[in-house]
Motif scaffolding. Structure first.
Motif, PDB file in Angstrom:
ATOM      1  N   LYS A   1     -15.387  45.195  22.650  1.00 53.00           N
ATOM      2  CA  LYS A   1     -15.052  46.628  22.683  1.00 53.00           C
ATOM      3  C   LYS A   1     -15.984  47.383  23.612  1.00 53.00           C
ATOM      4  CE  LYS A   1     -14.743  50.673  19.641  1.00 53.00           C
ATOM      5  NZ  LYS A   1     -14.866  51.157  18.236  1.00 53.00           N
ATOM      6  N   ARG A   2     -17.286  47.118  23.487  1.00 46.88           N
ATOM      7  CA  ARG A   2     -18.258  47.799  24.348  1.00 46.88           C
ATOM      8  C   ARG A   2     -18.042  47.440  25.820  1.00 46.88           C
ATOM      9  NH1 ARG A   2     -22.922  49.912  21.697  1.00 46.88           N
ATOM     10  NH2 ARG A   2     -22.811  49.650  19.430  1.00 46.88           N
ATOM     11  N   LYS A   3     -17.691  46.193  26.067  1.00 45.72           N
ATOM     12  CA  LYS A   3     -17.455  45.766  27.447  1.00 45.72           C
ATOM     13  C   LYS A   3     -16.263  46.502  28.038  1.00 45.72           C
ATOM     14  CE  LYS A   3     -17.685  43.181  31.164  1.00 45.72           C
ATOM     15  NZ  LYS A   3     -18.710  43.464  32.187  1.00 45.72           N
ATOM     16  N   LEU A   4     -15.181  46.627  27.281  1.00 44.21           N
ATOM     17  CA  LEU A   4     -13.992  47.341  27.749  1.00 44.21           C
ATOM     18  C   LEU A   4     -14.327  48.788  28.082  1.00 44.21           C
ATOM     19  CD1 LEU A   4     -11.287  46.077  25.230  1.00 44.21           C
ATOM     20  CD2 LEU A   4     -11.506  45.453  27.639  1.00 44.21           C
ATOM     21  N   ILE A   5     -15.031  49.456  27.170  1.00 43.47           N
ATOM     22  CA  ILE A   5     -15.402  50.855  27.384  1.00 43.47           C
ATOM     23  C   ILE A   5     -16.291  50.975  28.611  1.00 43.47           C
ATOM     24  CG2 ILE A   5     -16.699  52.799  26.431  1.00 43.47           C
ATOM     25  CD1 ILE A   5     -15.811  51.827  23.630  1.00 43.47           C
ATOM     26  N   GLY A   6     -17.286  50.104  28.711  1.00 47.50           N
ATOM     27  CA  GLY A   6     -18.221  50.167  29.826  1.00 47.50           C
ATOM     28  C   GLY A   6     -17.556  49.981  31.175  1.00 47.50           C
TER      29      GLY A   6
ATOM     30  N   THR B   1      -9.070  65.158  20.130  1.00 48.00           N
ATOM     31  CA  THR B   1      -9.306  63.877  20.798  1.00 48.00           C
ATOM     32  C   THR B   1     -10.369  64.058  21.873  1.00 48.00           C
ATOM     33  OG1 THR B   1      -7.017  63.230  20.438  1.00 48.00           O
ATOM     34  CG2 THR B   1      -8.251  62.014  22.106  1.00 48.00           C
ATOM     35  N   PRO B   2     -11.402  63.237  21.882  1.00 50.39           N
ATOM     36  CA  PRO B   2     -12.470  63.413  22.871  1.00 50.39           C
ATOM     37  C   PRO B   2     -12.040  62.989  24.265  1.00 50.39           C
ATOM     38  CG  PRO B   2     -12.870  61.456  21.559  1.00 50.39           C
ATOM     39  CD  PRO B   2     -11.683  62.145  20.948  1.00 50.39           C
ATOM     40  N   PHE B   3     -12.779  63.454  25.268  1.00 50.14           N
ATOM     41  CA  PHE B   3     -12.566  63.097  26.657  1.00 50.14           C
ATOM     42  C   PHE B   3     -13.845  62.480  27.217  1.00 50.14           C
ATOM     43  CE2 PHE B   3      -8.804  65.566  26.430  1.00 50.14           C
ATOM     44  CZ  PHE B   3      -8.049  65.328  27.575  1.00 50.14           C
ATOM     45  N   VAL B   4     -13.685  61.766  28.304  1.00 45.19           N
ATOM     46  CA  VAL B   4     -14.819  61.335  29.105  1.00 45.19           C
ATOM     47  C   VAL B   4     -14.809  62.191  30.366  1.00 45.19           C
ATOM     48  CG1 VAL B   4     -15.884  59.461  30.394  1.00 45.19           C
ATOM     49  CG2 VAL B   4     -14.705  58.964  28.251  1.00 45.19           C
ATOM     50  N   TYR B   5     -15.839  63.003  30.541  1.00 45.13           N
ATOM     51  CA  TYR B   5     -15.973  63.822  31.744  1.00 45.13           C
ATOM     52  C   TYR B   5     -16.873  63.068  32.710  1.00 45.13           C
ATOM     53  CZ  TYR B   5     -13.733  67.422  28.957  1.00 45.13           C
ATOM     54  OH  TYR B   5     -12.827  68.116  28.181  1.00 45.13           O
TER      55      TYR B   5
ATOM     56  N   ILE C   1      -7.713  45.842  20.814  1.00 45.35           N
ATOM     57  CA  ILE C   1      -8.048  47.229  21.089  1.00 45.35           C
ATOM     58  C   ILE C   1      -7.141  48.146  20.273  1.00 45.35           C
ATOM     59  CG2 ILE C   1      -6.519  47.391  23.103  1.00 45.35           C
ATOM     60  CD1 ILE C   1      -8.637  49.219  24.377  1.00 45.35           C
ATOM     61  N   SER C   2      -7.713  49.174  19.663  1.00 40.92           N
ATOM     62  CA  SER C   2      -6.919  50.105  18.856  1.00 40.92           C
ATOM     63  C   SER C   2      -6.070  50.997  19.759  1.00 40.92           C
ATOM     64  CB  SER C   2      -7.836  50.968  17.992  1.00 40.92           C
ATOM     65  OG  SER C   2      -8.587  51.864  18.798  1.00 40.92           O
ATOM     66  N   SER C   3      -5.000  51.531  19.207  1.00 40.40           N
ATOM     67  CA  SER C   3      -4.136  52.418  19.991  1.00 40.40           C
ATOM     68  C   SER C   3      -4.886  53.682  20.392  1.00 40.40           C
ATOM     69  CB  SER C   3      -2.885  52.780  19.188  1.00 40.40           C
ATOM     70  OG  SER C   3      -3.236  53.400  17.952  1.00 40.40           O
ATOM     71  N   GLU C   4      -5.807  54.147  19.519  1.00 39.29           N
ATOM     72  CA  GLU C   4      -6.574  55.354  19.818  1.00 39.29           C
ATOM     73  C   GLU C   4      -7.504  55.137  21.006  1.00 39.29           C
ATOM     74  OE1 GLU C   4      -5.243  55.431  15.647  1.00 39.29           O
ATOM     75  OE2 GLU C   4      -6.394  53.981  16.822  1.00 39.29           O
TER      76      GLU C   4
ATOM     77  N   TYR D   1      -7.260  52.746  23.247  1.00 35.03           N
ATOM     78  CA  TYR D   1      -6.433  52.472  24.421  1.00 35.03           C
ATOM     79  C   TYR D   1      -5.978  53.776  25.067  1.00 35.03           C
ATOM     80  CZ  TYR D   1      -2.299  51.244  27.124  1.00 35.03           C
ATOM     81  OH  TYR D   1      -1.368  51.134  28.117  1.00 35.03           O
ATOM     82  N   ALA D   2      -5.511  54.722  24.247  1.00 37.66           N
ATOM     83  CA  ALA D   2      -5.047  56.004  24.776  1.00 37.66           C
ATOM     84  C   ALA D   2      -6.188  56.780  25.410  1.00 37.66           C
ATOM     85  CB  ALA D   2      -4.407  56.818  23.650  1.00 37.66           C
ATOM     86  N   LEU D   3      -7.340  56.746  24.778  1.00 41.94           N
ATOM     87  CA  LEU D   3      -8.490  57.477  25.313  1.00 41.94           C
ATOM     88  C   LEU D   3      -8.880  56.935  26.686  1.00 41.94           C
ATOM     89  CD1 LEU D   3     -11.631  58.512  23.296  1.00 41.94           C
ATOM     90  CD2 LEU D   3     -11.818  57.739  25.638  1.00 41.94           C
ATOM     91  N   LEU D   4      -8.984  55.609  26.798  1.00 40.96           N
ATOM     92  CA  LEU D   4      -9.397  55.005  28.062  1.00 40.96           C
ATOM     93  C   LEU D   4      -8.325  55.109  29.129  1.00 40.96           C
ATOM     94  CD1 LEU D   4     -11.226  51.776  26.783  1.00 40.96           C
ATOM     95  CD2 LEU D   4     -12.245  53.933  27.527  1.00 40.96           C
ATOM     96  N   SER D   5      -7.077  55.203  28.725  1.00 37.71           N
ATOM     97  CA  SER D   5      -5.977  55.289  29.687  1.00 37.71           C
ATOM     98  C   SER D   5      -5.719  56.713  30.152  1.00 37.71           C
ATOM     99  CB  SER D   5      -4.692  54.716  29.080  1.00 37.71           C
ATOM    100  OG  SER D   5      -4.852  53.358  28.754  1.00 37.71           O
TER     101      SER D   5
END
Length: 355
Positions: free
Chosen positions: A54-59, A268-272, A338-341, A343-347
């Motif tokens: 999970k951490r690798k995917l996010i990173g 829902t959080p964002f990555v800025y 990967i959870s749907s949440e 997945y949606a956040l990263l996509s």
């Protein structure tokens, strides 16, 4: 950016984690001997590798965003730093249930931050828990724009050093408290105001230390820069929880778009990405966590010699599929889904607008 097989990177495949069904025969020739450092990671528990995956995917996803905003800003010199994080733990070797791989140590890397936090908590918790009257303190100053962030960070670090020196001098003259504790430097981004809020978290051993520092901070800064309402002091009720709060290492990756998680818990959080890039380079080169005024009890460190391995398994992270595959067999090292949440956040929730 292309994947190793020249197919476009497809993050939508992250949740397609079935077995590939391609089980090749391993080549019979002997593998070359390799050298590994450290104790490695025990992967006997499934949740260990699921968390690592999970951490690798996010990173990887966030690092690609940081690379894009750096290109837009023309900061080509930052590329090697970010690509180093993108490749963090890309290749692994395992032997007898222990995993070895290279770490990037990047400020925003979820894998490395998780390891750093665990190491610091294990190192300091046995000592800090003996502070039976400990206080948790948050110190901040007026938020600034991106252009003023580095200057404000430097001002706050110098301000802390001056206050520490002043209190220590008083103590040496027998006129004040012995000043010691742990502190961390962190920065948040407010997407509504487009401002940055660098701040310190402290754990002090007693109320006197906490109040002396708080008073000095407020006396040295005018109200327009350090409003008393923005500073917080409270007794530590859970040492472990407050150490987790103190040891955050730089910045939150996921940010509430409304600017306040407390008031908008269902947002829902964002990555800025551009703001995160600004924070990383304002904090880079500074010590984000440190102790002051005390030394930890000395323990003899067990020297870990490098190991030479011959019988090992090799794994490589497949960016398209989102997991590690064993070279030669395509066996997965983890069954993480990967959870749907996430997945949606990263996509959909990574903002590339420049700040």
């Amino acid at each position: 950016m292309q994947s190793p097989n020249n197919a476009p990177l497809r993050w939508e495949q992250f949740n397609t984690l079935g077995q590939s069904g391609t089980t090749s025969t391993l080549q019979s020739k002997a593998k070359p001997q390799i050298t590994v450092q450290g104790t490695g990671t025990n992967i006997s528990r499934a949740e260990v590798m699921e968390n690592r995956t999970k951490r690798k995917l996010i990173g990887q996803k966030i690092t690609l965003a940081l690379i894009k905003v750096s290109e837009k800003k023309g900061n080509i010199n930052r590329m090697p730093y970010y690509w180093n994080t993108f490749h963090c733990q890309n290749k692994l070797v395992t032997v007898n249930g222990i995993m070895y791989g290279k770490y990037c140590r990047g400020l925003h890397c979820p894998i490395c931050n998780g390891i750093r936090k665990a190491e610091l908590i294990n190192k300091y918790y046995p000592f800090i828990k003996s502070w039976t009257d400990a206080y948790f303190v948050t110190i901040t100053a007026k938020a600034v724009s991106a252009g003023s962030l580095s200057k404000r960070v430097n001002q706050m670090i110098k301000g802390f050093q001056k206050i520490k020196n002043t209190i220590n001098k008083r103590h040496k003259r027998g006129k004040g408290v012995k000043f010691y504790g742990i502190k961390s430097l962190e920065c948040n981004f407010n997407p509504l105001k487009r401002t940055y809020n660098p701040h310190f978290h402290f754990i002090f051993p007693n109320k006197e230390c906490a109040e002396v520092f708080m008073n000095e901070w407020l006396q040295r800064l005018p109200v327009r820069l350090a409003n008393p309402k923005g500073q917080h002091i409270r007794k530590v009720e859970s040492t472990e929880r407050d150490m987790m709060e103190t040891i955050k290492y730089g910045s939150k990756i996921f940010t509430d778009p409304k600017g306040s998680e407390k008031n908008h818990k269902n947002i829902t959080p964002f990555v800025y990405a551009s703001a995160l890039d600004n924070i990383i380079w304002a904090l880079k080169g500074h010590r984000l966590f440190e102790r002051f005024g005390f030394d930890l009890p000395k323990h003899s460190k067990r020297k870990i010699e490098p190991q030479q391995l011959e019988n090992y398994r090799e794994w490589e992270f497949d960016t398209n599929l989102g997991y590690w595959l064993e070279l030669g067999t395509d066996e997965k090292i983890s069954d993480y889904q990967i959870s749907s949440e996430l997945y949606a956040l990263l996509s959909d929730n990574i903002n590339l607008a420049l700040e």
